[in-house]
Scaffold this motif. Structure first.
Motif, PDB file in Angstrom:
ATOM      1  N   HIS A  88       0.826  -1.211   0.000  1.00 22.28           N
ATOM      2  CA  HIS A  88       0.000   0.000   0.000  1.00 22.28           C
ATOM      3  C   HIS A  88       0.857   1.257   0.000  1.00 22.28           C
ATOM      4  CE1 HIS A  88      -1.952   3.301   2.315  1.00 22.28           C
ATOM      5  NE2 HIS A  88      -2.889   3.091   1.406  1.00 22.28           N
ATOM      6  N   SER A  89       1.890   1.284   0.831  1.00 17.61           N
ATOM      7  CA  SER A  89       2.732   2.484   0.930  1.00 17.61           C
ATOM      8  C   SER A  89       3.488   2.759  -0.362  1.00 17.61           C
ATOM      9  CB  SER A  89       3.722   2.329   2.094  1.00 17.61           C
ATOM     10  OG  SER A  89       3.037   2.238   3.330  1.00 17.61           O
ATOM     11  N   LEU A  90       4.004   1.691  -0.984  1.00 20.64           N
ATOM     12  CA  LEU A  90       4.700   1.876  -2.253  1.00 20.64           C
ATOM     13  C   LEU A  90       3.716   2.311  -3.337  1.00 20.64           C
ATOM     14  CD1 LEU A  90       7.412   1.675  -3.731  1.00 20.64           C
ATOM     15  CD2 LEU A  90       6.885  -0.739  -4.206  1.00 20.64           C
ATOM     16  N   GLY A  91       2.517   1.727  -3.319  1.00 20.74           N
ATOM     17  CA  GLY A  91       1.482   2.157  -4.253  1.00 20.74           C
ATOM     18  C   GLY A  91       1.139   3.622  -4.076  1.00 20.74           C
ATOM     19  N   TRP A  92       1.069   4.074  -2.836  1.00 18.22           N
ATOM     20  CA  TRP A  92       0.767   5.485  -2.548  1.00 18.22           C
ATOM     21  C   TRP A  92       1.857   6.389  -3.116  1.00 18.22           C
ATOM     22  CZ3 TRP A  92       2.682   9.792  -0.231  1.00 18.22           C
ATOM     23  CH2 TRP A  92       1.778  10.802   0.101  1.00 18.22           C
ATOM     24  N   MET A  93       3.121   5.974  -2.984  1.00 19.15           N
ATOM     25  CA  MET A  93       4.220   6.782  -3.522  1.00 19.15           C
ATOM     26  C   MET A  93       4.110   6.900  -5.037  1.00 19.15           C
ATOM     27  SD  MET A  93       7.479   5.598  -1.143  1.00 19.15           S
ATOM     28  CE  MET A  93       8.535   6.979  -1.634  1.00 19.15           C
ATOM     29  N   TYR A  94       3.766   5.779  -5.710  1.00 19.11           N
ATOM     30  CA  TYR A  94       3.584   5.840  -7.161  1.00 19.11           C
ATOM     31  C   TYR A  94       2.352   6.670  -7.535  1.00 19.11           C
ATOM     32  CZ  TYR A  94       7.182   2.507  -8.653  1.00 19.11           C
ATOM     33  OH  TYR A  94       8.381   1.903  -8.949  1.00 19.11           O
ATOM     34  N   ALA A  95       1.288   6.536  -6.772  1.00 18.87           N
ATOM     35  CA  ALA A  95       0.058   7.263  -7.092  1.00 18.87           C
ATOM     36  C   ALA A  95       0.235   8.770  -6.962  1.00 18.87           C
ATOM     37  CB  ALA A  95      -1.079   6.789  -6.188  1.00 18.87           C
ATOM     38  N   ASN A  96       1.117   9.187  -6.044  1.00 16.09           N
ATOM     39  CA  ASN A  96       1.297  10.607  -5.783  1.00 16.09           C
ATOM     40  C   ASN A  96       2.615  11.164  -6.311  1.00 16.09           C
ATOM     41  OD1 ASN A  96      -1.057  11.514  -3.837  1.00 16.09           O
ATOM     42  ND2 ASN A  96      -0.454   9.445  -3.216  1.00 16.09           N
ATOM     43  N   GLY A  97       3.425  10.316  -6.929  1.00 13.05           N
ATOM     44  CA  GLY A  97       4.701  10.785  -7.450  1.00 13.05           C
ATOM     45  C   GLY A  97       5.632  11.274  -6.365  1.00 13.05           C
ATOM     46  N   ASP A 104      -0.117   5.480 -12.195  1.00 15.68           N
ATOM     47  CA  ASP A 104      -1.351   4.854 -11.703  1.00 15.68           C
ATOM     48  C   ASP A 104      -1.359   3.363 -11.979  1.00 15.68           C
ATOM     49  OD1 ASP A 104      -2.331   7.203 -10.716  1.00 15.68           O
ATOM     50  OD2 ASP A 104      -3.723   7.589 -12.372  1.00 15.68           O
ATOM     51  N   ALA A 105      -0.706   2.949 -13.076  1.00 19.75           N
ATOM     52  CA  ALA A 105      -0.678   1.524 -13.407  1.00 19.75           C
ATOM     53  C   ALA A 105       0.084   0.746 -12.335  1.00 19.75           C
ATOM     54  CB  ALA A 105      -0.047   1.309 -14.781  1.00 19.75           C
ATOM     55  N   TYR A 106       1.278   1.228 -11.955  1.00 21.58           N
ATOM     56  CA  TYR A 106       2.039   0.563 -10.898  1.00 21.58           C
ATOM     57  C   TYR A 106       1.283   0.622  -9.574  1.00 21.58           C
ATOM     58  CZ  TYR A 106       6.222   0.441 -13.902  1.00 21.58           C
ATOM     59  OH  TYR A 106       7.127   0.192 -14.912  1.00 21.58           O
ATOM     60  N   ALA A 107       0.717   1.794  -9.288  1.00 15.72           N
ATOM     61  CA  ALA A 107      -0.038   1.941  -8.047  1.00 15.72           C
ATOM     62  C   ALA A 107      -1.208   0.969  -8.013  1.00 15.72           C
ATOM     63  CB  ALA A 107      -0.526   3.379  -7.898  1.00 15.72           C
ATOM     64  N   GLY A 108      -1.902   0.844  -9.153  1.00 14.44           N
ATOM     65  CA  GLY A 108      -3.037  -0.069  -9.212  1.00 14.44           C
ATOM     66  C   GLY A 108      -2.648  -1.504  -8.937  1.00 14.44           C
ATOM     67  N   THR A 109      -1.496  -1.917  -9.453  1.00 17.92           N
ATOM     68  CA  THR A 109      -1.003  -3.265  -9.189  1.00 17.92           C
ATOM     69  C   THR A 109      -0.756  -3.470  -7.696  1.00 17.92           C
ATOM     70  OG1 THR A 109       0.027  -3.544 -11.346  1.00 17.92           O
ATOM     71  CG2 THR A 109       0.958  -4.831  -9.547  1.00 17.92           C
ATOM     72  N   PHE A 111      -1.908  -1.705  -5.110  1.00 21.74           N
ATOM     73  CA  PHE A 111      -3.136  -1.637  -4.325  1.00 21.74           C
ATOM     74  C   PHE A 111      -3.944  -2.927  -4.467  1.00 21.74           C
ATOM     75  CE2 PHE A 111      -3.072   3.244  -4.825  1.00 21.74           C
ATOM     76  CZ  PHE A 111      -2.323   3.385  -3.662  1.00 21.74           C
ATOM     77  N   ALA A 112      -3.972  -3.500  -5.666  1.00 19.53           N
ATOM     78  CA  ALA A 112      -4.691  -4.761  -5.864  1.00 19.53           C
ATOM     79  C   ALA A 112      -4.069  -5.878  -5.042  1.00 19.53           C
ATOM     80  CB  ALA A 112      -4.702  -5.122  -7.341  1.00 19.53           C
ATOM     81  N   MET A 113      -2.731  -5.932  -5.006  1.00 15.43           N
ATOM     82  CA  MET A 113      -2.045  -6.944  -4.202  1.00 15.43           C
ATOM     83  C   MET A 113      -2.381  -6.778  -2.726  1.00 15.43           C
ATOM     84  SD  MET A 113       1.641  -6.688  -6.107  1.00 15.43           S
ATOM     85  CE  MET A 113       2.532  -7.543  -4.812  1.00 15.43           C
ATOM     86  N   ALA A 114      -2.279  -5.522  -2.233  1.00 15.35           N
ATOM     87  CA  ALA A 114      -2.548  -5.275  -0.816  1.00 15.35           C
ATOM     88  C   ALA A 114      -4.013  -5.547  -0.483  1.00 15.35           C
ATOM     89  CB  ALA A 114      -2.175  -3.832  -0.468  1.00 15.35           C
ATOM     90  N   ALA A 115      -4.927  -5.167  -1.393  1.00 16.01           N
ATOM     91  CA  ALA A 115      -6.352  -5.403  -1.158  1.00 16.01           C
ATOM     92  C   ALA A 115      -6.652  -6.888  -1.063  1.00 16.01           C
ATOM     93  CB  ALA A 115      -7.178  -4.754  -2.271  1.00 16.01           C
ATOM     94  N   PHE A 116      -5.994  -7.672  -1.884  1.00 19.34           N
ATOM     95  CA  PHE A 116      -6.186  -9.124  -1.811  1.00 19.34           C
ATOM     96  C   PHE A 116      -5.814  -9.651  -0.433  1.00 19.34           C
ATOM     97  CE2 PHE A 116      -4.335 -13.363  -1.982  1.00 19.34           C
ATOM     98  CZ  PHE A 116      -5.440 -14.093  -2.391  1.00 19.34           C
ATOM     99  N   LEU A 117      -4.815  -9.056   0.183  1.00 19.31           N
ATOM    100  CA  LEU A 117      -4.373  -9.476   1.511  1.00 19.31           C
ATOM    101  C   LEU A 117      -5.201  -8.842   2.617  1.00 19.31           C
ATOM    102  CD1 LEU A 117      -0.495  -9.484   1.038  1.00 19.31           C
ATOM    103  CD2 LEU A 117      -2.077 -11.392   0.940  1.00 19.31           C
ATOM    104  N   GLY A 118      -6.255  -8.113   2.243  1.00 20.90           N
ATOM    105  CA  GLY A 118      -7.174  -7.586   3.248  1.00 20.90           C
ATOM    106  C   GLY A 118      -6.913  -6.165   3.681  1.00 20.90           C
ATOM    107  N   HIS A 119      -6.102  -5.416   2.957  1.00 13.60           N
ATOM    108  CA  HIS A 119      -5.789  -4.039   3.338  1.00 13.60           C
ATOM    109  C   HIS A 119      -6.931  -3.125   2.877  1.00 13.60           C
ATOM    110  CE1 HIS A 119      -3.643  -0.247   3.749  1.00 13.60           C
ATOM    111  NE2 HIS A 119      -2.645  -0.893   4.367  1.00 13.60           N
ATOM    112  N   TYR A 132      -5.707  -3.846 -11.483  1.00 10.54           N
ATOM    113  CA  TYR A 132      -4.438  -4.398 -11.957  1.00 10.54           C
ATOM    114  C   TYR A 132      -4.528  -4.668 -13.453  1.00 10.54           C
ATOM    115  CZ  TYR A 132      -0.978  -8.121 -12.727  1.00 10.54           C
ATOM    116  OH  TYR A 132       0.046  -8.894 -13.212  1.00 10.54           O
ATOM    117  N   VAL A 133      -3.570  -4.110 -14.207  1.00 12.51           N
ATOM    118  CA  VAL A 133      -3.592  -4.262 -15.670  1.00 12.51           C
ATOM    119  C   VAL A 133      -2.353  -4.968 -16.194  1.00 12.51           C
ATOM    120  CG1 VAL A 133      -5.072  -2.255 -16.038  1.00 12.51           C
ATOM    121  CG2 VAL A 133      -2.581  -1.959 -15.989  1.00 12.51           C
ATOM    122  N   GLY A 134      -1.504  -5.459 -15.307  1.00 10.59           N
ATOM    123  CA  GLY A 134      -0.329  -6.205 -15.744  1.00 10.59           C
ATOM    124  C   GLY A 134       0.978  -5.456 -15.625  1.00 10.59           C
ATOM    125  N   ASP A 135       0.935  -4.169 -15.278  1.00 10.39           N
ATOM    126  CA  ASP A 135       2.167  -3.391 -15.152  1.00 10.39           C
ATOM    127  C   ASP A 135       2.750  -3.571 -13.757  1.00 10.39           C
ATOM    128  OD1 ASP A 135       1.848  -2.497 -17.700  1.00 10.39           O
ATOM    129  OD2 ASP A 135       1.047  -0.541 -17.148  1.00 10.39           O
TER     130      ASP A 135
END
Length: 318
Positions: A88-97, A104-109, A111-119, A132-135
């Motif tokens: 989640h934290s790394l996704g946030w850094m990518y989402a906000n630059g 957003d593609a990296y962030a989406g990946t 966030f999807a991983m963290a959400a799967f784990l219940g975040h 998640y689009v594969g990036d």
């Protein structure tokens, strides 16, 4: 129920990356969702938590100099170990630059991983970045060929071959990269199949360097099985398919190459043919590892794969 189906769908999309990137991630994911962690899982989780704490300190300058680049690297390493907060934290850094190029593609990946784990917060953030689009960020990519082949030199091995076989071996190594196959594995198959003989013919009418039977040659669009390049491309295409079908299990892929994937499915593991068992042992002795990255989009996995993996491991260990 709908939420569970969405989570399962996300896992199917993410699973190929998780498996390729490292067992620790998938093991931690399963443990967090499905039951208590084993001792190895706790050790992995403890390492991930330490890295997360260090990342937070470097991101916010808590007791150390503020260093977002260092923070991102630490978050990434913790994410590889299955820590949802790090994802989640790394996704946030990518989402906000923040310290990283905005993506957003990296962030989406992530966030999807963290959400799967219940975040829960990662699940909410996915509304802003999309699915998640594969990036996948470079730091989370599977190990490079250089890392996988550490300590092994294709050229030094090629130099030990007879002169007429060296150019064939170099062709195998060069084309292997085009098919995302380890040159070491590709060379092991070619050497075991024909000794790199472009005009070899077996009693079963397998032809050329990669010993393609007519049906396999036709299946992978090989027009001239005695043309080394055409033959090698066909053999590598088949090997790439087998790796996808058996989800990167080299022993099962090698057994499939020798005896056919149908025989592997039928026997639920390496078939009990002496030739095939010796073939698999020779391949594993050459490549010195059991798993290989694969492209899950090439084919659906074997329907009996979970049982096959267990049988395969027992056979190789025995």
């Amino acid at each position: 129920m709908k939420q569970r189906c969405r989570a399962n769908r996300r896992f199917r999309l993410l699973a190929p990356w998780l498996l390729a990137a490292g067992v620790a991630v998938s093991t931690a994911a399963i443990a967090k969702r499905d039951g208590p962690e084993s001792f190895p899982d706790r050790a992995v989780a403890g390492r991930a938590r330490y890295l997360l704490e260090q990342a937070v300190a470097h991101e916010h300058g808590e007791g150390v100099g503020r260093d977002p680049v260092k923070a991102a690297a630490l978050y990434c390493e913790a994410a590889r170990l299955g820590d949802a907060e790090a994802m989640h934290s790394l996704g946030w850094m990518y989402a906000n630059g923040r310290g990283l190029p905005r993506s957003d593609a990296y962030a989406g990946t992530l966030f999807a991983m963290a959400a799967f784990l219940g975040h829960a917060q990662a699940e909410r953030m996915r509304r802003f970045t999309g699915d998640y689009v594969g990036d996948v960020p470079d730091c989370l990519q599977p190990p490079s060929e250089q890392q996988l082949e550490a300590g092994w030199s294709a050229e030094s091995h090629i130099q030990a071959l007879a002169a007429p076989r060296q150019s064939i071996a170099r062709t195998v190594v060069k084309l292997a990269r085009d098919y995302a196959i380890s040159p070491r594995l590709a060379l092991a198959i070619a050497l075991t199949e024909s000794g790199l003989n472009p005009v070899a013919v077996s009693p079963k009418n397998a032809m050329g360097v990669m010993q393609l039977i007519p049906a396999t040659a036709a299946r992978f669009n090989v027009r001239n099985p005695f043309d080394p390049v055409d033959n090698i491309k066909g053999g590598l295409a088949y090997l790439r398919w087998l790796l996808a079908y058996f989800r990167g299990d080299i022993a099962l892929a090698a057994a499939g190459y020798n005896a056919g994937e149908g025989a592997v499915d039928r026997y639920r593991g390496v078939p009990p043919y002496p030739e095939t068992k010796a073939y698999v042992a020779r391949i594993l002795a050459f490549v010195k590892r059991r798993q290989h990255p694969y492209d899950s989009s090439i084919t659906e996995p074997s329907t009996v794969l979970p049982g096959l993996e267990l049988v395969s491991q027992r056979e190789v260990d025995s």
